[in-house]
Design a protein around this motif. Structure first.
Motif, PDB file in Angstrom:
ATOM      1  N   PRO A 252     -24.289  12.192 -19.225  1.00 10.24           N
ATOM      2  CA  PRO A 252     -24.156  13.632 -19.502  1.00 10.24           C
ATOM      3  C   PRO A 252     -23.069  13.961 -20.521  1.00 10.24           C
ATOM      4  O   PRO A 252     -23.166  14.972 -21.228  1.00 10.24           O
ATOM      5  CB  PRO A 252     -23.830  14.216 -18.122  1.00 10.24           C
ATOM      6  CG  PRO A 252     -24.502  13.299 -17.166  1.00 10.24           C
ATOM      7  CD  PRO A 252     -24.312  11.933 -17.770  1.00 10.24           C
ATOM      8  N   PHE A 253     -22.029  13.127 -20.608  1.00  7.05           N
ATOM      9  CA  PHE A 253     -20.990  13.371 -21.606  1.00  7.05           C
ATOM     10  C   PHE A 253     -21.570  13.331 -23.014  1.00  7.05           C
ATOM     11  O   PHE A 253     -21.160  14.103 -23.896  1.00  7.05           O
ATOM     12  CB  PHE A 253     -19.873  12.339 -21.464  1.00  7.05           C
ATOM     13  CG  PHE A 253     -18.776  12.499 -22.490  1.00  7.05           C
ATOM     14  CD1 PHE A 253     -17.909  13.579 -22.433  1.00  7.05           C
ATOM     15  CD2 PHE A 253     -18.626  11.577 -23.516  1.00  7.05           C
ATOM     16  CE1 PHE A 253     -16.894  13.737 -23.383  1.00  7.05           C
ATOM     17  CE2 PHE A 253     -17.622  11.731 -24.464  1.00  7.05           C
ATOM     18  CZ  PHE A 253     -16.751  12.811 -24.392  1.00  7.05           C
ATOM     19  N   LEU A 254     -22.529  12.433 -23.254  1.00  2.00           N
ATOM     20  CA  LEU A 254     -23.156  12.342 -24.570  1.00  2.00           C
ATOM     21  C   LEU A 254     -24.020  13.575 -24.841  1.00  2.00           C
ATOM     22  O   LEU A 254     -24.079  14.059 -25.974  1.00  2.00           O
ATOM     23  CB  LEU A 254     -23.977  11.061 -24.681  1.00  2.00           C
ATOM     24  CG  LEU A 254     -23.169   9.766 -24.527  1.00  2.00           C
ATOM     25  CD1 LEU A 254     -24.094   8.560 -24.559  1.00  2.00           C
ATOM     26  CD2 LEU A 254     -22.106   9.661 -25.616  1.00  2.00           C
ATOM     27  N   ALA A 255     -24.670  14.076 -23.806  1.00  2.00           N
ATOM     28  CA  ALA A 255     -25.434  15.314 -23.964  1.00  2.00           C
ATOM     29  C   ALA A 255     -24.501  16.466 -24.307  1.00  2.00           C
ATOM     30  O   ALA A 255     -24.835  17.326 -25.142  1.00  2.00           O
ATOM     31  CB  ALA A 255     -26.212  15.609 -22.687  1.00  2.00           C
ATOM     32  N   TYR A 256     -23.338  16.493 -23.681  1.00  2.00           N
ATOM     33  CA  TYR A 256     -22.346  17.521 -24.001  1.00  2.00           C
ATOM     34  C   TYR A 256     -21.924  17.421 -25.465  1.00  2.00           C
ATOM     35  O   TYR A 256     -21.855  18.443 -26.180  1.00  2.00           O
ATOM     36  CB  TYR A 256     -21.138  17.380 -23.086  1.00  2.00           C
ATOM     37  CG  TYR A 256     -19.913  18.097 -23.584  1.00  2.00           C
ATOM     38  CD1 TYR A 256     -19.840  19.494 -23.573  1.00  2.00           C
ATOM     39  CD2 TYR A 256     -18.827  17.378 -24.083  1.00  2.00           C
ATOM     40  CE1 TYR A 256     -18.711  20.153 -24.054  1.00  2.00           C
ATOM     41  CE2 TYR A 256     -17.699  18.026 -24.558  1.00  2.00           C
ATOM     42  CZ  TYR A 256     -17.650  19.419 -24.542  1.00  2.00           C
ATOM     43  OH  TYR A 256     -16.547  20.057 -25.024  1.00  2.00           O
ATOM     44  N   LEU A 257     -21.640  16.201 -25.945  1.00  2.00           N
ATOM     45  CA  LEU A 257     -21.252  16.030 -27.344  1.00  2.00           C
ATOM     46  C   LEU A 257     -22.366  16.455 -28.297  1.00  2.00           C
ATOM     47  O   LEU A 257     -22.094  16.845 -29.437  1.00  2.00           O
ATOM     48  CB  LEU A 257     -20.888  14.573 -27.621  1.00  2.00           C
ATOM     49  CG  LEU A 257     -19.588  14.035 -27.040  1.00  2.00           C
ATOM     50  CD1 LEU A 257     -19.409  12.576 -27.416  1.00  2.00           C
ATOM     51  CD2 LEU A 257     -18.383  14.853 -27.502  1.00  2.00           C
ATOM     52  N   ALA A 258     -23.610  16.384 -27.834  1.00  2.00           N
ATOM     53  CA  ALA A 258     -24.750  16.746 -28.672  1.00  2.00           C
ATOM     54  C   ALA A 258     -25.046  18.240 -28.665  1.00  2.00           C
ATOM     55  O   ALA A 258     -25.905  18.713 -29.403  1.00  2.00           O
ATOM     56  CB  ALA A 258     -25.994  15.979 -28.214  1.00  2.00           C
ATOM     57  N   SER A 259     -24.334  18.984 -27.857  1.00  2.00           N
ATOM     58  CA  SER A 259     -24.635  20.401 -27.666  1.00  2.00           C
ATOM     59  C   SER A 259     -23.839  21.297 -28.617  1.00  2.00           C
ATOM     60  O   SER A 259     -22.911  20.857 -29.305  1.00  2.00           O
ATOM     61  CB  SER A 259     -24.323  20.814 -26.223  1.00  2.00           C
ATOM     62  OG  SER A 259     -22.916  20.861 -26.009  1.00  2.00           O
ATOM     63  N   ASP A 260     -24.175  22.588 -28.613  1.00  2.00           N
ATOM     64  CA  ASP A 260     -23.431  23.579 -29.396  1.00  2.00           C
ATOM     65  C   ASP A 260     -21.974  23.667 -28.950  1.00  2.00           C
ATOM     66  O   ASP A 260     -21.096  24.017 -29.734  1.00  2.00           O
ATOM     67  CB  ASP A 260     -24.081  24.952 -29.254  1.00  2.00           C
ATOM     68  CG  ASP A 260     -25.476  25.013 -29.864  1.00  2.00           C
ATOM     69  OD1 ASP A 260     -25.739  24.247 -30.800  1.00  2.00           O
ATOM     70  OD2 ASP A 260     -26.295  25.828 -29.394  1.00  2.00           O
ATOM     71  N   SER A 261     -21.723  23.369 -27.687  1.00  2.00           N
ATOM     72  CA  SER A 261     -20.374  23.520 -27.136  1.00  2.00           C
ATOM     73  C   SER A 261     -19.365  22.567 -27.754  1.00  2.00           C
ATOM     74  O   SER A 261     -18.154  22.793 -27.669  1.00  2.00           O
ATOM     75  CB  SER A 261     -20.406  23.296 -25.620  1.00  2.00           C
ATOM     76  OG  SER A 261     -21.243  24.227 -24.990  1.00  2.00           O
ATOM     77  N   ALA A 262     -19.847  21.477 -28.373  1.00  2.98           N
ATOM     78  CA  ALA A 262     -18.949  20.444 -28.901  1.00  2.98           C
ATOM     79  C   ALA A 262     -18.855  20.497 -30.424  1.00  2.98           C
ATOM     80  O   ALA A 262     -18.648  19.473 -31.073  1.00  2.98           O
ATOM     81  CB  ALA A 262     -19.427  19.069 -28.441  1.00  2.98           C
ATOM     82  N   ASP A 263     -18.973  21.704 -30.999  1.00  6.73           N
ATOM     83  CA  ASP A 263     -19.028  21.806 -32.460  1.00  6.73           C
ATOM     84  C   ASP A 263     -17.720  21.449 -33.150  1.00  6.73           C
ATOM     85  O   ASP A 263     -17.698  21.179 -34.356  1.00  6.73           O
ATOM     86  CB  ASP A 263     -19.479  23.213 -32.882  1.00  6.73           C
ATOM     87  CG  ASP A 263     -18.543  24.315 -32.382  1.00  6.73           C
ATOM     88  OD1 ASP A 263     -17.613  24.007 -31.601  1.00  6.73           O
ATOM     89  OD2 ASP A 263     -18.754  25.474 -32.762  1.00  6.73           O
ATOM     90  N   SER A 264     -16.617  21.404 -32.427  1.00  2.00           N
ATOM     91  CA  SER A 264     -15.328  21.074 -33.043  1.00  2.00           C
ATOM     92  C   SER A 264     -14.874  19.651 -32.725  1.00  2.00           C
ATOM     93  O   SER A 264     -13.763  19.252 -33.090  1.00  2.00           O
ATOM     94  CB  SER A 264     -14.249  22.056 -32.576  1.00  2.00           C
ATOM     95  OG  SER A 264     -14.059  21.960 -31.164  1.00  2.00           O
ATOM     96  N   ILE A 265     -15.722  18.881 -32.057  1.00  2.00           N
ATOM     97  CA  ILE A 265     -15.361  17.518 -31.658  1.00  2.00           C
ATOM     98  C   ILE A 265     -16.051  16.536 -32.595  1.00  2.00           C
ATOM     99  O   ILE A 265     -17.268  16.351 -32.537  1.00  2.00           O
ATOM    100  CB  ILE A 265     -15.770  17.239 -30.205  1.00  2.00           C
ATOM    101  CG1 ILE A 265     -15.114  18.249 -29.258  1.00  2.00           C
ATOM    102  CG2 ILE A 265     -15.383  15.821 -29.804  1.00  2.00           C
ATOM    103  CD1 ILE A 265     -15.580  18.149 -27.823  1.00  2.00           C
ATOM    104  N   SER A 266     -15.300  15.919 -33.466  1.00  2.00           N
ATOM    105  CA  SER A 266     -15.898  15.002 -34.431  1.00  2.00           C
ATOM    106  C   SER A 266     -14.872  13.985 -34.896  1.00  2.00           C
ATOM    107  O   SER A 266     -13.672  14.277 -34.984  1.00  2.00           O
ATOM    108  CB  SER A 266     -16.435  15.783 -35.641  1.00  2.00           C
ATOM    109  OG  SER A 266     -17.243  14.958 -36.465  1.00  2.00           O
TER     110      SER A 266
END
Length: 324
Positions: A252-266
């Protein structure tokens, strides 16, 4: 259940079994439409290239339960009410990777998420590795990731949205018996960090992660050690706890990174373990240094100051169960 990936299209390479399968199913459960993938129909019990292990009955039974391919994963997603299309092909081939991305665009109208999970591996001393094994290990992991990224990024740029997740490994640290695999994974970390900077202005994020869970490779390792006279109990005693659990709980952490919510995590390298641990790896930094103030180094000075100062506080790490 949250549908944080509703409407998004994902390609998950190497998703016929193991961690890739769990990623594909999780993303589909959260709303993504998925292209599942592996090289060809069916799967082998052998996790490592050019190996043919003699599994005992317990190992063989466990491996039969985790076998699968792009079709079986897609079937499971579709039976559960999701949408998935299987794609057979080797991502290390540039044209095949292009067709995979195009399949997503043709069927789903877009490509939002790339999970570069596919890899090949061989375990053994570098002196026994041949050119074919080196090329296979490096191409499947490193070139395969580049191929998918290259073909998907133009669509992602046009959309103003994209998520690229690259599966690395703690083998990038230089683990005994994993020379080519480690080199490929170290390259993937650098690729991810550089690409994250290149695409930052286009709504696209790129992150890498080092997963640890019980997969087909675990059973292969147990069998390999058994054939060397090392018992399963001895292997389990020194193995990380995460290698004793399957991957469902960590994806699920990878799904979170793939979501709109993680737009500043790169541009990060994450540790992801099946026992619930999530971490962030540090960037490499100079931790010890010596300097010659005048002139050039002499051999005598180096012989004295390297062990006495530069390396004085460093410890060499090694594997506890070396593969022969």
């Amino acid at each position: 259940m949250s549908r944080i990936l509703e409407g998004k299209a994902a390609v998950v390479t190497g998703s016929g079994q193991g961690i890739g399968r769990d990623i594909a199913i999780c993303m589909a459960d959260l709303g993504a439409r998925v292209i599942t993938n592996n090289r060809k129909p069916g799967s082998s019990l052998d996790a490592f290239e050019k190996t043919s292990l003699q599994f005992n009955d317990e190992e063989r039974e466990a491996l039969q339960k985790v076998k699968g391919d792009a079709q079986t994963t897609a079937d499971e997603i579709n039976r559960s009410g999701g949408e998935a299309i299987p794609f057979y092909g080797d991502v290390s081939d540039f044209k095949t990777a292009e067709k995979m991305v195009q399949t997503a665009v043709d069927h789903f109208g877009r490509i939002d998420i790339i999970v570069n999970n596919a890899s090949s591996n061989w375990v053994g001393n570098i002196m026994k590795m041949d050119e074919e094994l080196w090329d296979t290990s490096v191409a499947s992991k490193l070139k395969g990731a580049f191929n998918l990224m290259h073909h998907a990024l133009p669509y992602m740029k046009e959309q103003g949205f994209g998520r690229i997740l690259n599966s690395s490994s703690d083998a990038f640290l230089g683990l005994e018996g994993y020379a080519a695999y480690g080199a490929a994974n170290a390259g993937l970390v650098a690729l991810s960090k550089a690409a994250a900077k290149d695409v930052a202005a286009h709504g696209i994020t790129v992150n890498a992660y080092t997963p640890l869970a019980k997969t087909r490779a675990w059973y292969n390792a147990v069998a390999t050690y058994r054939l060397q006279g090392v018992s399963k109990e001895q292997v389990e005693a020194v193995a990380p706890e995460a290698m004793k659990e399957t991957a469902e709980g960590m994806v699920p952490f990878l799904a979170y990174l793939a979501s709109d919510s993680a737009d500043s995590i790169s541009g990060y390298l994450f540790k992801l373990a099946a026992n619930g641990e999530i971490g962030v790896w540090s960037d490499s930094e100079i931790i010890s240094e010596i300097k010659q103030e005048e002139g050039v180094w002499t051999i005598g000075e180096l012989e004295k100051r390297v062990p006495g100062e530069l390396l004085k506080h460093l410890k060499e790490s090694g594997s506890k169960l070396p593969l022969k």
